[in-house]
Design a protein around this motif. Structure first.
Motif, PDB file in Angstrom:
ATOM      1  N   GLY A 222       0.812  -1.209   0.000  1.00  0.00           N
ATOM      2  CA  GLY A 222       0.000   0.000   0.000  1.00  0.00           C
ATOM      3  C   GLY A 222       0.840   1.251   0.000  1.00  0.00           C
ATOM      4  N   PHE A 223       0.175   2.378   0.122  1.00  0.00           N
ATOM      5  CA  PHE A 223       0.859   3.665   0.126  1.00  0.00           C
ATOM      6  C   PHE A 223       0.069   4.653   0.965  1.00  0.00           C
ATOM      7  CE2 PHE A 223      -2.158   3.781  -3.360  1.00  0.00           C
ATOM      8  CZ  PHE A 223      -2.721   5.047  -3.271  1.00  0.00           C
ATOM      9  N   TRP A 224       0.709   5.746   1.326  1.00  0.00           N
ATOM     10  CA  TRP A 224       0.022   6.839   2.006  1.00  0.00           C
ATOM     11  C   TRP A 224       0.249   8.117   1.204  1.00  0.00           C
ATOM     12  CZ3 TRP A 224       3.030  10.981   3.374  1.00  0.00           C
ATOM     13  CH2 TRP A 224       4.409  10.754   3.491  1.00  0.00           C
ATOM     14  N   VAL A 225      -0.700   9.016   1.280  1.00  0.00           N
ATOM     15  CA  VAL A 225      -0.572  10.300   0.605  1.00  0.00           C
ATOM     16  C   VAL A 225      -1.173  11.395   1.481  1.00  0.00           C
ATOM     17  CG1 VAL A 225      -2.724   9.939  -0.688  1.00  0.00           C
ATOM     18  CG2 VAL A 225      -1.054  11.610  -1.505  1.00  0.00           C
ATOM     19  N   HIS A 226      -0.513  12.513   1.537  1.00  0.00           N
ATOM     20  CA  HIS A 226      -0.905  13.667   2.346  1.00  0.00           C
ATOM     21  C   HIS A 226      -1.292  14.792   1.390  1.00  0.00           C
ATOM     22  CE1 HIS A 226       0.588  16.950   5.415  1.00  0.00           C
ATOM     23  NE2 HIS A 226      -0.712  17.011   5.184  1.00  0.00           N
ATOM     24  N   PHE A 227      -2.521  15.312   1.553  1.00  0.00           N
ATOM     25  CA  PHE A 227      -2.962  16.380   0.656  1.00  0.00           C
ATOM     26  C   PHE A 227      -3.902  17.343   1.371  1.00  0.00           C
ATOM     27  CE2 PHE A 227      -5.993  12.887   0.172  1.00  0.00           C
ATOM     28  CZ  PHE A 227      -7.221  13.514   0.205  1.00  0.00           C
TER      29      PHE A 227
ATOM     30  N   THR B 261     -17.266  27.359   2.749  1.00  0.00           N
ATOM     31  CA  THR B 261     -16.077  26.719   2.198  1.00  0.00           C
ATOM     32  C   THR B 261     -15.226  26.228   3.355  1.00  0.00           C
ATOM     33  OG1 THR B 261     -16.077  28.147   0.242  1.00  0.00           O
ATOM     34  CG2 THR B 261     -14.026  27.002   0.770  1.00  0.00           C
ATOM     35  N   VAL B 262     -14.893  24.952   3.318  1.00  0.00           N
ATOM     36  CA  VAL B 262     -14.148  24.325   4.409  1.00  0.00           C
ATOM     37  C   VAL B 262     -12.804  23.826   3.899  1.00  0.00           C
ATOM     38  CG1 VAL B 262     -14.125  22.429   6.073  1.00  0.00           C
ATOM     39  CG2 VAL B 262     -16.269  23.627   5.579  1.00  0.00           C
ATOM     40  N   GLY B 263     -11.742  24.172   4.611  1.00  0.00           N
ATOM     41  CA  GLY B 263     -10.416  23.673   4.279  1.00  0.00           C
ATOM     42  C   GLY B 263     -10.141  22.402   5.052  1.00  0.00           C
ATOM     43  N   MET B 264      -9.660  21.366   4.358  1.00  0.00           N
ATOM     44  CA  MET B 264      -9.378  20.080   4.983  1.00  0.00           C
ATOM     45  C   MET B 264      -7.943  19.668   4.680  1.00  0.00           C
ATOM     46  SD  MET B 264     -12.287  19.160   6.416  1.00  0.00           S
ATOM     47  CE  MET B 264     -11.966  17.441   6.764  1.00  0.00           C
ATOM     48  N   GLU B 265      -7.322  19.007   5.648  1.00  0.00           N
ATOM     49  CA  GLU B 265      -6.010  18.410   5.443  1.00  0.00           C
ATOM     50  C   GLU B 265      -6.161  16.924   5.752  1.00  0.00           C
ATOM     51  OE1 GLU B 265      -1.330  19.303   6.622  1.00  0.00           O
ATOM     52  OE2 GLU B 265      -2.959  20.410   7.606  1.00  0.00           O
ATOM     53  N   THR B 266      -5.685  16.088   4.842  1.00  0.00           N
ATOM     54  CA  THR B 266      -5.947  14.653   4.926  1.00  0.00           C
ATOM     55  C   THR B 266      -4.678  13.829   4.756  1.00  0.00           C
ATOM     56  OG1 THR B 266      -8.182  14.935   4.012  1.00  0.00           O
ATOM     57  CG2 THR B 266      -7.229  12.730   3.875  1.00  0.00           C
TER      58      THR B 266
END
Length: 328
Positions: free
Chosen positions: A255-260, A270-275
């Motif tokens: 698998g892998f992980w990604v940060h965006f 309008t909502v800002g999200m960090e995932t």
């Protein structure tokens, strides 16, 4: 009592990043009453049964060592925004407790059992929602949310693979103060929301079908190809901004992980999200565990510390993911 609580929270307030709402004020009232009732009972037991006063004191000290900061945190929040009303509520609670507990009807055996019960409570064995409220205000947990998980205050969610789980039976652990809720979107099996379901952070479990040929499977080589700058963008929602990524292994699966980051609009907001998204491949299924933190609302910072504050907790939650089918 409830009217006073309503007056206190006619508008929301922030305290150490915790929002004071009507629902939270009711939880605080219940948890604080629990604490006052427990102390009152221990004191009465010590008076009626002097031979048990030492054990009662030990039980009180043990509970205080674990949850004194929680009591102080609740008291500070309510005092800061409604000192007069909160003082009245505490007096009412004390009066109600004194009138409802008749120590003369409690035998020595029952008293001894209660003292032992308090000692168990000091270990965190407390009924819901009192335990969640105490943990919400426990010193150090707000700034380091992973500590609640590491200290063993956690729940295990399990599914046998029905419905949106698409035949994947699994379990995953979450902090006690995070509430499990059913996902209301396609492919979202479950979501976990911070601050007893009222917070701005959540973790989602998604399971999707992958169109593979019979006998075909996703390998580590495939994952490395996915991680190239062009292909990894396919796993980020439209408008999402890539930050970084890497490969991972979970349940011995590639698998892998990604940060965006992503800005989402809904109705007039309008909502800002960090995932941070953890993705693994099991048979013909793609399993995604997404840790999300709200960073802004209509351009105003949410002041929650961003993903960095919750990244360790999300790693721990993802690492607790177990596919039951693999061990049968």
């Amino acid at each position: 009592f409830l009217i006073l609580l309503f007056l206190i929270v006619s508008t929301p307030y922030a305290y150490a990043e915790i929002k004071l709402t009507n629902a939270l004020a009711k939880d605080i009232g219940q948890a604080y009453g629990f604490y006052l009732g427990q102390n009152y009972s221990l004191n009465e037991i010590s008076k009626k049964y002097p031979s048990m006063s030492g054990m009662a004191l030990i039980a009180e000290k043990e509970f205080s060592a674990t949850f004194k900061s929680s009591i102080e945190g609740m008291d500070a929040l309510m005092t800061k925004y409604a000192k007069s009303e909160w003082s009245k509520i505490k007096k009412q609670l004390t009066t109600q407790i004194a009138s409802s507990i008749n120590i003369e009807q409690i035998s020595e055996t029952q008293a001894r059992q209660f003292v032992e019960l308090v000692r168990e409570r000091a270990k965190g064995n407390i009924e819901s929602p009192v335990i969640e409220t105490l943990l919400l205000f426990k010193s150090g947990y707000e700034n380091n949310p992973e500590r609640e998980f590491l200290d063993g205050y956690k729940y295990k969610y399990s599914t046998n693979g029905v419905g949106k789980a698409k035949g994947v039976a699994f379990s995953i652990e979450s902090p006690k103060t995070w509430v499990a809720k059913e996902g209301n979107r396609p492919n979202i099996v479950q979501k976990f929301v911070s601050e007893s379901g009222r917070g701005l952070e959540m973790l989602l479990i998604l399971i999707k079908e992958v169109p593979l040929q019979a006998g075909e499977k996703i390998t580590e080589k495939d994952v490395l190809e996915i991680l190239n700058p062009k292909d990894i963008q396919d796993f980020i929602p439209d408008g999402g901004v890539y930050i970084n990524s890497g490969k991972l292994t979970l349940e011995n699966l590639p698998g892998f992980w990604v940060h965006f980051k992503l800005n989402m609009s809904r109705v007039r907001n309008t909502v800002g999200m960090e995932t941070i998204m953890y993705t693994i491949f099991y048979k013909n299924k793609m399993i995604q565990i997404q840790g999300q933190v709200m960073t802004s609302i209509n351009g105003e910072p949410a002041e929650r510390g961003g993903l960095k504050k919750y990244e360790k907790l999300f790693d721990l939650m993802a690492n607790s993911f177990v596919i039951s089918n693999m061990y049968k």
